[in-house]
Design a protein around this motif. Sequence first.
Motif, mmCIF file in Angstrom:
data_model
loop_
_atom_site.group_PDB
_atom_site.id
_atom_site.type_symbol
_atom_site.label_atom_id
_atom_site.label_comp_id
_atom_site.label_asym_id
_atom_site.label_seq_id
_atom_site.Cartn_x
_atom_site.Cartn_y
_atom_site.Cartn_z
ATOM 1 N N ALA A 189 0.828 -1.211 0.000
ATOM 2 C CA ALA A 189 0.000 0.000 0.000
ATOM 3 C C ALA A 189 0.862 1.261 0.000
ATOM 4 O O ALA A 189 0.534 2.245 -0.665
ATOM 5 C CB ALA A 189 -0.939 -0.004 1.205
ATOM 6 N N VAL A 190 1.979 1.229 0.732
ATOM 7 C CA VAL A 190 2.892 2.374 0.747
ATOM 8 C C VAL A 190 3.390 2.646 -0.667
ATOM 9 O O VAL A 190 3.403 3.785 -1.136
ATOM 10 C CB VAL A 190 4.071 2.140 1.717
ATOM 11 N N TRP A 191 3.805 1.603 -1.360
ATOM 12 C CA TRP A 191 4.342 1.774 -2.715
ATOM 13 C C TRP A 191 3.266 2.200 -3.695
ATOM 14 O O TRP A 191 3.507 3.061 -4.549
ATOM 15 C CB TRP A 191 5.008 0.480 -3.184
ATOM 16 N N LYS A 192 2.086 1.608 -3.580
ATOM 17 C CA LYS A 192 1.001 1.946 -4.511
ATOM 18 C C LYS A 192 0.492 3.365 -4.283
ATOM 19 O O LYS A 192 -0.008 3.995 -5.209
ATOM 20 C CB LYS A 192 -0.139 0.951 -4.362
ATOM 21 N N GLY A 193 0.617 3.876 -3.067
ATOM 22 C CA GLY A 193 0.089 5.182 -2.732
ATOM 23 C C GLY A 193 1.045 6.339 -2.902
ATOM 24 O O GLY A 193 0.657 7.493 -2.755
ATOM 25 N N ARG A 194 2.298 6.062 -3.217
ATOM 26 C CA ARG A 194 3.260 7.164 -3.319
ATOM 27 C C ARG A 194 3.312 7.722 -4.736
ATOM 28 O O ARG A 194 3.007 7.027 -5.699
ATOM 29 C CB ARG A 194 4.636 6.725 -2.853
ATOM 30 N N ASP A 195 3.670 8.976 -4.830
ATOM 31 C CA ASP A 195 3.820 9.628 -6.123
ATOM 32 C C ASP A 195 5.312 9.736 -6.410
ATOM 33 O O ASP A 195 5.989 10.636 -5.934
ATOM 34 C CB ASP A 195 3.175 11.012 -6.098
ATOM 35 N N SER A 196 5.834 8.801 -7.179
ATOM 36 C CA SER A 196 7.274 8.755 -7.401
ATOM 37 C C SER A 196 7.736 9.703 -8.494
ATOM 38 O O SER A 196 8.899 10.066 -8.547
ATOM 39 C CB SER A 196 7.709 7.339 -7.767
ATOM 40 N N SER A 197 6.864 10.076 -9.410
ATOM 41 C CA SER A 197 7.204 10.934 -10.547
ATOM 42 C C SER A 197 8.272 10.314 -11.453
ATOM 43 O O SER A 197 8.947 11.023 -12.195
ATOM 44 C CB SER A 197 7.669 12.314 -10.075
ATOM 45 N N LEU A 198 8.437 9.004 -11.370
ATOM 46 C CA LEU A 198 9.447 8.348 -12.208
ATOM 47 C C LEU A 198 9.229 8.632 -13.686
ATOM 48 O O LEU A 198 10.189 8.883 -14.422
ATOM 49 C CB LEU A 198 9.425 6.834 -11.986
ATOM 50 N N SER A 199 7.983 8.600 -14.116
ATOM 51 C CA SER A 199 7.706 8.764 -15.543
ATOM 52 C C SER A 199 8.115 10.132 -16.078
ATOM 53 O O SER A 199 8.261 10.311 -17.279
ATOM 54 C CB SER A 199 6.225 8.521 -15.830
ATOM 55 N N GLU A 200 8.328 11.083 -15.186
ATOM 56 C CA GLU A 200 8.768 12.422 -15.595
ATOM 57 C C GLU A 200 10.280 12.510 -15.790
ATOM 58 O O GLU A 200 10.784 13.500 -16.322
ATOM 59 C CB GLU A 200 8.360 13.449 -14.535
ATOM 60 N N MET A 201 10.997 11.498 -15.355
ATOM 61 C CA MET A 201 12.456 11.554 -15.382
ATOM 62 C C MET A 201 13.017 11.125 -16.740
ATOM 63 O O MET A 201 12.646 10.076 -17.263
ATOM 64 C CB MET A 201 13.039 10.651 -14.282
#
Length: 104
Positions: free
Chosen positions: A20-32
């Motif tokens: 749930a922690v991983w699914k709920g975070r906004d990593s913004s990876l796709s912007e990198m």
Amino acid sequence: MFVAMNRFRIAIGHEEAFEAVWKGRDSSLSEMPGFVSFHLLRGDSVPEEGYTLFVSNSVWKDKDSFSAWTKSENFRAAHKNAGENRAMYLGPPKFEGFSAVEGA
């Protein structure tokens, strides 16, 4: 291509909370720049040692792209609450990085 992996030993019984922690975070990876893909992988439980193995697996165009991610504001934002969930971890994550030698 560069593959960055973190191995997590998660205390048995905390698997769903970890996910749930991983699914709920906004990593913004796709912007990198250089980011290709990400997967959170769940392995088998190891009852005799009290944990379930998870691996975060991100694929990058090259090692420099991954390195830029680790120095970015997006990285800091994605990891800002990491210390709040220490009870579910059996030790720190173990990082492993790989440069592709061959692939299809």
